[in-house]
Design a protein around this motif. Sequence first.
Motif, PDB file in Angstrom:
ATOM      1  N   TYR A   1       0.830  -1.205   0.000  1.00  0.00           N
ATOM      2  CA  TYR A   1       0.000   0.000   0.000  1.00  0.00           C
ATOM      3  C   TYR A   1       0.869   1.261   0.000  1.00  0.00           C
ATOM      4  O   TYR A   1       0.665   2.176  -0.814  1.00  0.00           O
ATOM      5  CB  TYR A   1      -0.934   0.013   1.216  1.00  0.00           C
ATOM      6  CG  TYR A   1      -1.701   1.313   1.318  1.00  0.00           C
ATOM      7  CD1 TYR A   1      -2.877   1.490   0.598  1.00  0.00           C
ATOM      8  CD2 TYR A   1      -1.218   2.365   2.083  1.00  0.00           C
ATOM      9  CE1 TYR A   1      -3.572   2.696   0.643  1.00  0.00           C
ATOM     10  CE2 TYR A   1      -1.896   3.577   2.136  1.00  0.00           C
ATOM     11  CZ  TYR A   1      -3.067   3.729   1.417  1.00  0.00           C
ATOM     12  OH  TYR A   1      -3.735   4.935   1.455  1.00  0.00           O
TER      13      TYR A   1
ATOM     14  N   VAL B   1      -6.064   0.956  -2.777  1.00  0.00           N
ATOM     15  CA  VAL B   1      -7.261   0.388  -2.145  1.00  0.00           C
ATOM     16  C   VAL B   1      -7.056   0.404  -0.635  1.00  0.00           C
ATOM     17  O   VAL B   1      -6.322  -0.406  -0.083  1.00  0.00           O
ATOM     18  CB  VAL B   1      -7.524  -1.057  -2.626  1.00  0.00           C
ATOM     19  CG1 VAL B   1      -8.769  -1.617  -1.942  1.00  0.00           C
ATOM     20  CG2 VAL B   1      -7.693  -1.106  -4.141  1.00  0.00           C
TER      21      VAL B   1
ATOM     22  N   VAL C   1     -11.631   3.506   0.268  1.00  0.00           N
ATOM     23  CA  VAL C   1     -11.915   3.118  -1.119  1.00  0.00           C
ATOM     24  C   VAL C   1     -12.834   1.894  -1.141  1.00  0.00           C
ATOM     25  O   VAL C   1     -13.777   1.812  -1.940  1.00  0.00           O
ATOM     26  CB  VAL C   1     -10.611   2.852  -1.885  1.00  0.00           C
ATOM     27  CG1 VAL C   1     -10.895   2.276  -3.267  1.00  0.00           C
ATOM     28  CG2 VAL C   1      -9.796   4.143  -2.012  1.00  0.00           C
ATOM     29  N   LYS C   2     -12.573   0.931  -0.277  1.00  0.00           N
ATOM     30  CA  LYS C   2     -13.437  -0.251  -0.213  1.00  0.00           C
ATOM     31  C   LYS C   2     -14.884   0.141   0.102  1.00  0.00           C
ATOM     32  O   LYS C   2     -15.827  -0.375  -0.492  1.00  0.00           O
ATOM     33  CB  LYS C   2     -12.917  -1.224   0.851  1.00  0.00           C
ATOM     34  CG  LYS C   2     -11.613  -1.914   0.484  1.00  0.00           C
ATOM     35  CD  LYS C   2     -11.164  -2.842   1.605  1.00  0.00           C
ATOM     36  CE  LYS C   2      -9.864  -3.549   1.250  1.00  0.00           C
ATOM     37  NZ  LYS C   2      -9.404  -4.456   2.335  1.00  0.00           N
TER      38      LYS C   2
ATOM     39  N   ASP D   1     -11.230  -8.838  -1.204  1.00  0.00           N
ATOM     40  CA  ASP D   1     -10.063  -8.032  -1.574  1.00  0.00           C
ATOM     41  C   ASP D   1      -9.772  -8.086  -3.069  1.00  0.00           C
ATOM     42  O   ASP D   1      -9.433  -7.062  -3.685  1.00  0.00           O
ATOM     43  CB  ASP D   1      -8.828  -8.487  -0.784  1.00  0.00           C
ATOM     44  CG  ASP D   1      -8.876  -8.049   0.670  1.00  0.00           C
ATOM     45  OD1 ASP D   1      -9.707  -7.162   0.985  1.00  0.00           O
ATOM     46  OD2 ASP D   1      -8.102  -8.591   1.487  1.00  0.00           O
TER      47      ASP D   1
ATOM     48  N   PHE E   1     -12.254  -5.866  -4.862  1.00  0.00           N
ATOM     49  CA  PHE E   1     -11.940  -4.451  -4.670  1.00  0.00           C
ATOM     50  C   PHE E   1     -10.754  -4.037  -5.540  1.00  0.00           C
ATOM     51  O   PHE E   1     -10.770  -2.967  -6.164  1.00  0.00           O
ATOM     52  CB  PHE E   1     -11.634  -4.170  -3.200  1.00  0.00           C
ATOM     53  CG  PHE E   1     -12.837  -4.170  -2.299  1.00  0.00           C
ATOM     54  CD1 PHE E   1     -13.985  -3.462  -2.641  1.00  0.00           C
ATOM     55  CD2 PHE E   1     -12.820  -4.871  -1.106  1.00  0.00           C
ATOM     56  CE1 PHE E   1     -15.096  -3.455  -1.814  1.00  0.00           C
ATOM     57  CE2 PHE E   1     -13.930  -4.875  -0.268  1.00  0.00           C
ATOM     58  CZ  PHE E   1     -15.071  -4.166  -0.618  1.00  0.00           C
ATOM     59  N   GLU E   2      -9.725  -4.856  -5.576  1.00  0.00           N
ATOM     60  CA  GLU E   2      -8.539  -4.544  -6.384  1.00  0.00           C
ATOM     61  C   GLU E   2      -8.917  -4.439  -7.859  1.00  0.00           C
ATOM     62  O   GLU E   2      -8.481  -3.524  -8.569  1.00  0.00           O
ATOM     63  CB  GLU E   2      -7.469  -5.627  -6.190  1.00  0.00           C
ATOM     64  CG  GLU E   2      -6.870  -5.701  -4.792  1.00  0.00           C
ATOM     65  CD  GLU E   2      -5.815  -4.637  -4.543  1.00  0.00           C
ATOM     66  OE1 GLU E   2      -5.439  -3.937  -5.503  1.00  0.00           O
ATOM     67  OE2 GLU E   2      -5.372  -4.511  -3.382  1.00  0.00           O
TER      68      GLU E   2
ATOM     69  N   ALA F   1     -11.122  -1.271  -8.521  1.00  0.00           N
ATOM     70  CA  ALA F   1     -10.318  -0.050  -8.432  1.00  0.00           C
ATOM     71  C   ALA F   1      -9.430   0.109  -9.660  1.00  0.00           C
ATOM     72  O   ALA F   1      -9.267   1.207 -10.202  1.00  0.00           O
ATOM     73  CB  ALA F   1      -9.480  -0.082  -7.162  1.00  0.00           C
TER      74      ALA F   1
ATOM     75  N   ASN G   1      -6.082   8.626  -7.232  1.00  0.00           N
ATOM     76  CA  ASN G   1      -6.006   8.016  -5.907  1.00  0.00           C
ATOM     77  C   ASN G   1      -6.289   9.038  -4.815  1.00  0.00           C
ATOM     78  O   ASN G   1      -6.936   8.735  -3.812  1.00  0.00           O
ATOM     79  CB  ASN G   1      -4.657   7.342  -5.710  1.00  0.00           C
ATOM     80  CG  ASN G   1      -4.548   6.043  -6.479  1.00  0.00           C
ATOM     81  OD1 ASN G   1      -5.537   5.332  -6.640  1.00  0.00           O
ATOM     82  ND2 ASN G   1      -3.364   5.713  -6.964  1.00  0.00           N
TER      83      ASN G   1
END
Length: 307
Positions: free
Chosen positions: A132, A149, A153-154, A167, A170-171, A174, A187
């Motif tokens: 991250y 993320v 953001v999630k 996860d 979400f990835e 995004a 971002n």
Amino acid sequence: MTTGAEEWTLPDDRQAVRRALVAWYEDDHREFPWRRTDDPYEILVSEVMSQQTQLGRVVEAWEEFLERWPTTADLAATDRADVVGFWTDHSLGYNNRAKYLHEAARQVEEEYDGAFPTTPDELQELMGVGPYTANAVASFAFNNGDAVVDTNVKRVLYRAFDVPDDDAAFEEAARELMPEGRSRVWNNAIMELGGVACEQTPRCDETGCPWREWCGAYASGDFTAPDVPTQPSFEGSRRQFRGRVIGTLREYDELDLDTLGHRIRVDYAPDGEYGREWLRGLLDDLADDGLVETGERDGEVVARLHR
């Protein structure tokens, strides 16, 4: 798109979704000094400090830190105990993050000739820099990152586009949403959306959320979101007493166990629940992190900051 047994889709007009968010962000957003720089060192310091501290409190610490150590060369040349002491004085969370930041500065100077690596993969070679943080630095310093993320953001993706609490999903979402070559502004914008408009208690209309016309939660009124692990209480925690040990040993060159124990907690009792065994465990943890060391003096165990 499918993740496991769950299907989800992003809006067809993604260009409109992207334009709306970027325009909303560029029109008005919270001002933080690290958003006005593309210096990777300054951004790394802000990212590390922000991991356990509210952003409002980070500003003063960030400015003081960079006034004291304005470059990686300055930070690398200083004594680690001074950096840890600063971290403790400003209540910036786990002291090993100060150690890692100090070591990362040394790596930049010694292994990269003072020039930061520029990609997320390369940045992860620096001590204490995980995926991250590496991605954030690559995005905000070099406009060269992937989609960030984080918890905010999630929450946005879950509510707006029904992305499942997974996860990988979400990835993927995004990544699909982020416009190519615009990781810096994107971002910042999507994290701002989660931090200002799509908080745990949403403020959609008040903040003029730019995604209301596409948002499933706004349409249904169901603003549930993925469970977010809560930080353990700082008061009475091992983190608190680790910080007290460091702070006390900065004031005294070295102390025997019982003297140190009595100075860091009022209920210290050598043979009690919070006694020598408890304190030795604390010191062992700090020694493993390279922050303190123990030795003997006149037949007694003593502790001091790592030299």
